[in-house]
Write a protein that holds these residues in place. Structure first.
Motif, PDB file in Angstrom:
ATOM      1  N   MET A 391       0.816  -1.218   0.000  1.00 33.39           N
ATOM      2  CA  MET A 391       0.000   0.000   0.000  1.00 33.39           C
ATOM      3  C   MET A 391       0.847   1.265   0.000  1.00 33.39           C
ATOM      4  SD  MET A 391      -3.406  -1.005   2.228  1.00 33.39           S
ATOM      5  CE  MET A 391      -2.588  -1.845   3.578  1.00 33.39           C
ATOM      6  N   ILE A 392       2.074   1.194   0.523  1.00 28.92           N
ATOM      7  CA  ILE A 392       2.992   2.330   0.370  1.00 28.92           C
ATOM      8  C   ILE A 392       3.352   2.496  -1.106  1.00 28.92           C
ATOM      9  CG2 ILE A 392       5.325   3.164   0.849  1.00 28.92           C
ATOM     10  CD1 ILE A 392       5.105   1.898   3.622  1.00 28.92           C
ATOM     11  N   SER A 393       3.559   1.368  -1.771  1.00 33.01           N
ATOM     12  CA  SER A 393       3.928   1.390  -3.183  1.00 33.01           C
ATOM     13  C   SER A 393       2.759   1.759  -4.089  1.00 33.01           C
ATOM     14  CB  SER A 393       4.464   0.014  -3.587  1.00 33.01           C
ATOM     15  OG  SER A 393       4.736  -0.048  -4.968  1.00 33.01           O
ATOM     16  N   ARG A 394       1.567   1.268  -3.741  1.00 36.61           N
ATOM     17  CA  ARG A 394       0.370   1.498  -4.562  1.00 36.61           C
ATOM     18  C   ARG A 394      -0.726   2.040  -3.643  1.00 36.61           C
ATOM     19  NH1 ARG A 394       0.801  -3.615  -8.570  1.00 36.61           N
ATOM     20  NH2 ARG A 394       2.811  -4.424  -7.895  1.00 36.61           N
ATOM     21  N   PRO A 395      -0.641   3.311  -3.270  1.00 34.48           N
ATOM     22  CA  PRO A 395      -1.492   3.855  -2.203  1.00 34.48           C
ATOM     23  C   PRO A 395      -2.993   3.760  -2.506  1.00 34.48           C
ATOM     24  CG  PRO A 395       0.312   5.357  -2.694  1.00 34.48           C
ATOM     25  CD  PRO A 395       0.292   4.320  -3.787  1.00 34.48           C
ATOM     26  N   PRO A 396      -3.778   3.186  -1.563  1.00 33.97           N
ATOM     27  CA  PRO A 396      -5.222   3.102  -1.744  1.00 33.97           C
ATOM     28  C   PRO A 396      -5.974   4.293  -1.161  1.00 33.97           C
ATOM     29  CG  PRO A 396      -4.604   1.801   0.156  1.00 33.97           C
ATOM     30  CD  PRO A 396      -3.330   2.392  -0.393  1.00 33.97           C
ATOM     31  N   ASN A 397      -5.257   5.136  -0.380  1.00 33.65           N
ATOM     32  CA  ASN A 397      -5.934   6.266   0.260  1.00 33.65           C
ATOM     33  C   ASN A 397      -4.928   7.387   0.533  1.00 33.65           C
ATOM     34  OD1 ASN A 397      -4.457   5.475   2.545  1.00 33.65           O
ATOM     35  ND2 ASN A 397      -6.191   4.424   3.494  1.00 33.65           N
ATOM     36  N   ASP A 398      -5.422   8.485   1.086  1.00 39.73           N
ATOM     37  CA  ASP A 398      -4.578   9.653   1.342  1.00 39.73           C
ATOM     38  C   ASP A 398      -3.498   9.359   2.379  1.00 39.73           C
ATOM     39  OD1 ASP A 398      -5.970  11.157  -0.496  1.00 39.73           O
ATOM     40  OD2 ASP A 398      -7.293  12.085   0.989  1.00 39.73           O
ATOM     41  N   PHE A 399      -3.812   8.530   3.354  1.00 35.79           N
ATOM     42  CA  PHE A 399      -2.826   8.213   4.389  1.00 35.79           C
ATOM     43  C   PHE A 399      -1.594   7.566   3.776  1.00 35.79           C
ATOM     44  CE2 PHE A 399      -0.965   4.976   7.186  1.00 35.79           C
ATOM     45  CZ  PHE A 399      -0.493   5.794   8.195  1.00 35.79           C
ATOM     46  N   TYR A 400      -1.773   6.534   2.978  1.00 34.90           N
ATOM     47  CA  TYR A 400      -0.618   5.859   2.382  1.00 34.90           C
ATOM     48  C   TYR A 400       0.054   6.711   1.321  1.00 34.90           C
ATOM     49  CZ  TYR A 400      -1.270   1.475   4.868  1.00 34.90           C
ATOM     50  OH  TYR A 400      -1.347   0.516   5.851  1.00 34.90           O
ATOM     51  N   ARG A 401      -0.702   7.564   0.638  1.00 34.76           N
ATOM     52  CA  ARG A 401      -0.077   8.477  -0.322  1.00 34.76           C
ATOM     53  C   ARG A 401       0.890   9.412   0.392  1.00 34.76           C
ATOM     54  NH1 ARG A 401      -4.636   7.639  -3.544  1.00 34.76           N
ATOM     55  NH2 ARG A 401      -6.039   8.801  -2.178  1.00 34.76           N
ATOM     56  N   LEU A 402       0.519   9.855   1.584  1.00 31.28           N
ATOM     57  CA  LEU A 402       1.383  10.751   2.343  1.00 31.28           C
ATOM     58  C   LEU A 402       2.526   9.985   2.995  1.00 31.28           C
ATOM     59  CD1 LEU A 402       1.683  13.711   2.962  1.00 31.28           C
ATOM     60  CD2 LEU A 402       0.201  13.418   4.961  1.00 31.28           C
ATOM     61  N   LEU A 403       2.247   8.789   3.507  1.00 37.36           N
ATOM     62  CA  LEU A 403       3.305   7.985   4.103  1.00 37.36           C
ATOM     63  C   LEU A 403       4.376   7.642   3.068  1.00 37.36           C
ATOM     64  CD1 LEU A 403       4.189   6.604   6.738  1.00 37.36           C
ATOM     65  CD2 LEU A 403       2.971   4.552   5.992  1.00 37.36           C
ATOM     66  N   ALA A 404       3.967   7.493   1.819  1.00 30.72           N
ATOM     67  CA  ALA A 404       4.916   7.202   0.740  1.00 30.72           C
ATOM     68  C   ALA A 404       5.819   8.391   0.434  1.00 30.72           C
ATOM     69  CB  ALA A 404       4.167   6.789  -0.532  1.00 30.72           C
ATOM     70  N   GLN A 405       5.468   9.566   0.932  1.00 29.94           N
ATOM     71  CA  GLN A 405       6.307  10.750   0.737  1.00 29.94           C
ATOM     72  C   GLN A 405       7.285  10.967   1.882  1.00 29.94           C
ATOM     73  OE1 GLN A 405       6.275  12.224  -2.282  1.00 29.94           O
ATOM     74  NE2 GLN A 405       4.855  10.507  -2.602  1.00 29.94           N
ATOM     75  N   GLY A 406       7.142  10.180   2.948  1.00 30.28           N
ATOM     76  CA  GLY A 406       8.059  10.291   4.076  1.00 30.28           C
ATOM     77  C   GLY A 406       7.314  10.247   5.394  1.00 30.28           C
ATOM     78  N   THR A 407       7.892   9.567   6.370  1.00 31.32           N
ATOM     79  CA  THR A 407       7.245   9.382   7.662  1.00 31.32           C
ATOM     80  C   THR A 407       6.949  10.701   8.350  1.00 31.32           C
ATOM     81  OG1 THR A 407       8.376   7.262   7.927  1.00 31.32           O
ATOM     82  CG2 THR A 407       7.492   8.274   9.919  1.00 31.32           C
ATOM     83  N   LEU A 408       7.925  11.603   8.357  1.00 32.38           N
ATOM     84  CA  LEU A 408       7.738  12.862   9.065  1.00 32.38           C
ATOM     85  C   LEU A 408       6.684  13.737   8.389  1.00 32.38           C
ATOM     86  CD1 LEU A 408       8.749  14.205  11.616  1.00 32.38           C
ATOM     87  CD2 LEU A 408      10.530  15.327  10.276  1.00 32.38           C
ATOM     88  N   LYS A 409       6.619  13.690   7.061  1.00 33.98           N
ATOM     89  CA  LYS A 409       5.589  14.447   6.353  1.00 33.98           C
ATOM     90  C   LYS A 409       4.204  13.938   6.741  1.00 33.98           C
ATOM     91  CE  LYS A 409       8.532  15.456   2.348  1.00 33.98           C
ATOM     92  NZ  LYS A 409       8.787  15.191   0.912  1.00 33.98           N
ATOM     93  N   CYS A 410       4.078  12.633   6.879  1.00 35.73           N
ATOM     94  CA  CYS A 410       2.806  12.037   7.281  1.00 35.73           C
ATOM     95  C   CYS A 410       2.478  12.406   8.723  1.00 35.73           C
ATOM     96  CB  CYS A 410       2.879  10.521   7.109  1.00 35.73           C
ATOM     97  SG  CYS A 410       1.286   9.681   7.191  1.00 35.73           S
ATOM     98  N   ALA A 411       3.482  12.342   9.601  1.00 39.69           N
ATOM     99  CA  ALA A 411       3.269  12.647  11.015  1.00 39.69           C
ATOM    100  C   ALA A 411       2.875  14.105  11.229  1.00 39.69           C
ATOM    101  CB  ALA A 411       4.530  12.322  11.806  1.00 39.69           C
TER     102      ALA A 411
END
Length: 585
Positions: A391-411
């Motif tokens: 799901m990081i590689s193929r994001p199904p939602n906004d959460f994983y789309r942001l996590l795929a850009q970096g942990t701190l950006k998501c946090a």
């Protein structure tokens, strides 16, 4: 052929035009990291973002590539999608030797292909192929197909990306010859933005070795040091995975998203346990007699027909730390199963593992919800971590789309910044203390190999800020010289200054010896100047609270010492990146 200029192939994917260039500068930049920085200064754009088609993707080798053992790495340079600044990554495999056999010092790729493409370069051939049908193919399957599209000898190197690169995850990697990677800071994302699925480097030309007894005798001596002494024994034996138990005993092993720095379960994923339960074979980069690549196997049973499938998966310390200890997965085969998915998707294993560790703790604390994570991420749950990787590689939602850009950006959006284990990028596996935390947080590549900060922590119990900063700057400069060659940093104990001078002399580059120190300083300054010119402000770097909460073998982390190092190193970086007043460089 010894030459005082660089031979560069520039490929424009937009126009399809390839141009062979010659550039002076061997006596100023050597090659490798120096050449890459020189080329980025020429072809890069400080005023454009990372995904501008004209930003270059650069692969560069050094003057000793192909001449000596372990001079086997390639430097990949680009403007990073992770932080939008100049970045580097290094990989071995066959990439460096293939460039040497293609009679190239560097490959520079600019532009963007109209459709998903594969590029083939050699001394006699430059070709692009439309591979739109391969969109979504995993990195391993892509490698198999590209080898058929561009047949060649054992001197051929295949670089490719998986779905993560196509979907522009900020930490997508470039897979090199299956078991090596340009892993950190998103080189695979840059390829994805350029619509470039794969690069085949054809080593379709020979090159002459120096004549005479001096070179032959020196080569044999270096080979002997690398293969018959204890200096390199651990890399061939258990590999870097041997670090698990010693770091655990030192209370320096990141565990459970750095909630702990040791665990009684660590032995279950130690190098010894991996060798006993999973090791299939050793492999080596081209031109390396050591064989540090450890390949394990995973076995899966298909219930329908009671058949078994075996897959080969490479491992070493960093993947075990990030997808084992950080996720509290304490079964070696289960760690390999997670790594297998990461390989296919084409993600950096350190960033992927640390990102999932943060998400697990965030879910546990109620910072995020099951609706966002989709699956109930939980410590030790390899099955759901495998789904999380996908799901990081193929994001199904906004959460994983942001996590795929970096942990701190998501946090920063969802909360949980205090326990985001990010030091410039998702951390490497050394919770050794303050000097390492600062060296990775502020270092040029945010990598544990920028300098030996992790080693310094283990040698010195005092808190001498000036001494620590002097070490970080000087050690980084020494490593830069080896990265100009481009040598494997595992061999830095062999390739000391005197031996390096002999090696250069024996192949005809002896005139460079007197300027090695000044070249190291010049390249160090240029790299920082590029980063600062793209907006990097080391004074604004912060260290997440989690790093002040850990205890190592020296005791609890000292926040005052940590902050003094942060401020002091930031000042040193600003000084190194400033133009030289006497030359304007």
């Amino acid at each position: 052929m010894i030459r005082d200029f660089f031979r560069i192939l520039k490929m424009d994917l937009t126009t399809g035009k390839a141009t062979l260039l010659e550039r002076p500068g061997r006596n100023q930049y050597l090659g490798g990291t120096g050449l890459a920085a020189m080329l980025f200064e020429e072809f890069g754009h400080l005023d454009r973002d990372w995904d501008d088609p004209e930003q270059p993707l650069i692969f560069a080798i050094g003057p000793l590539t192909g001449y000596y053992p372990l001079m086997s790495k390639t430097c990949c340079a680009f403007r990073s999608p992770y932080h939008n600044q100049y970045a580097e990554s290094y990989a071995g495999g066959k990439s460096a030797l293939s460039l040497r056999f293609a009679d190239l010092d560097a490959l520079v790729v600019v532009g963007r292909a109209e459709r998903l493409s594969a590029l083939c370069v050699g001394s006699r051939r430059v070709e692009t192929r439309d591979v739109e049908y391969m969109r979504g193919f995993d990195a391993l399957r892509t490698g198999r197909i590209v080898r058929k599209i561009f047949p060649g000898s054992g001197r051929r190197s295949i670089l490719r990306i998986g779905p993560a690169g196509e979907n522009l995850s900020a930490y997508a990697c470039i897979n090199v010859d299956t078991f090596r990677h340009f892993g950190r800071l998103g080189g695979g994302t840059v390829m994805g933005a350029k619509n470039l699925k794969a690069i085949c480097i054809l080593g379709d030309r020979g090159f002459d070795l120096p004549g005479g007894k001096e070179y032959s005798a020196l080569y044999k001596d270096i080979h002997k040091q690398l293969t018959t002494t204890e200096m390199m024994a651990k890399y061939h034996g258990l590999g870097t995975a041997v670090n698990i138990n010693p770091l655990n005993e030192l209370k320096s092993l990141p565990w459970k998203n750095l909630q702990q720095t040791s665990s009684p379960e660590a032995d279950n994923i130690s190098g010894e346990r991996f060798a006993q339960d999973t090791l299939l074979r050793n492999a080596a980069c081209a031109g390396c007699p050591v064989g540090c690549i450890h390949v394990g196997f995973v076995r899966e049973q298909f219930q329908a027909n009671n058949q078994y499938l075996y897959r080969q998966v490479g491992y070493d310390y960093e993947p075990i730390f990030s997808c084992g200890g950080m996720l509290e997965v304490t079964d070696a085969p289960q760690v390999l199963r997670i790594l297998d998915v990461i390989e296919k998707e084409g993600l950096d294993n350190m960033s992927a593992g640390v990102a999932l560790a943060w998400a697990t703790e965030a879910l546990e604390k109620g910072v995020i919800t099951l609706e966002q994570t989709v699956v109930p991420l939980a410590w030790g749950d390899a099955e759901n971590y495998m789904r999380g990787v996908e799901m990081i590689s193929r994001p199904p939602n906004d959460f994983y789309r942001l996590l795929a850009q970096g942990t701190l950006k998501c946090a920063r959006v969802y909360g949980g910044e205090d326990f985001a284990c990010v030091l410039g990028q998702e951390m490497a596996g050394y919770a050794t203390g303050e000097v390492f935390f600062i060296s990775e947080a502020l270092g040029f590549r945010h990598a544990h190999l920028d300098s030996g900060g992790y080693s310094y922590d283990q040698k010195y119990e005092d808190k001498n800020v000036t001494q620590a900063l002097d070490f970080l700057v000087s050690d980084a400069r020494e490593r830069i010289v080896l990265n100009c060659m481009v040598g494997c940093l595992f061999a830095r104990g062999v390739y000391k200054d005197a031996l390096m001078a002999q090696a250069l002399e024996a192949v005809g580059y002896g005139a460079l010896n007197e300027s090695l120190a000044s070249i190291g300083e010049r390249v160090q300054r240029l790299r920082w100047r590029l980063r600062l010119g793209m907006g990097y402000d080391p004074l604004k770097v912060t260290i997440p609270k989690r790093y002040t909460e850990v205890t190592t073998w020296k005791g609890p982390i000292d926040p005052e010492y940590l902050d003094a190092l942060r401020i002091g190193y930031a000042a040193r970086i600003m000084e190194m990146g400033a133009p030289l007043p006497e030359t304007g460089e």
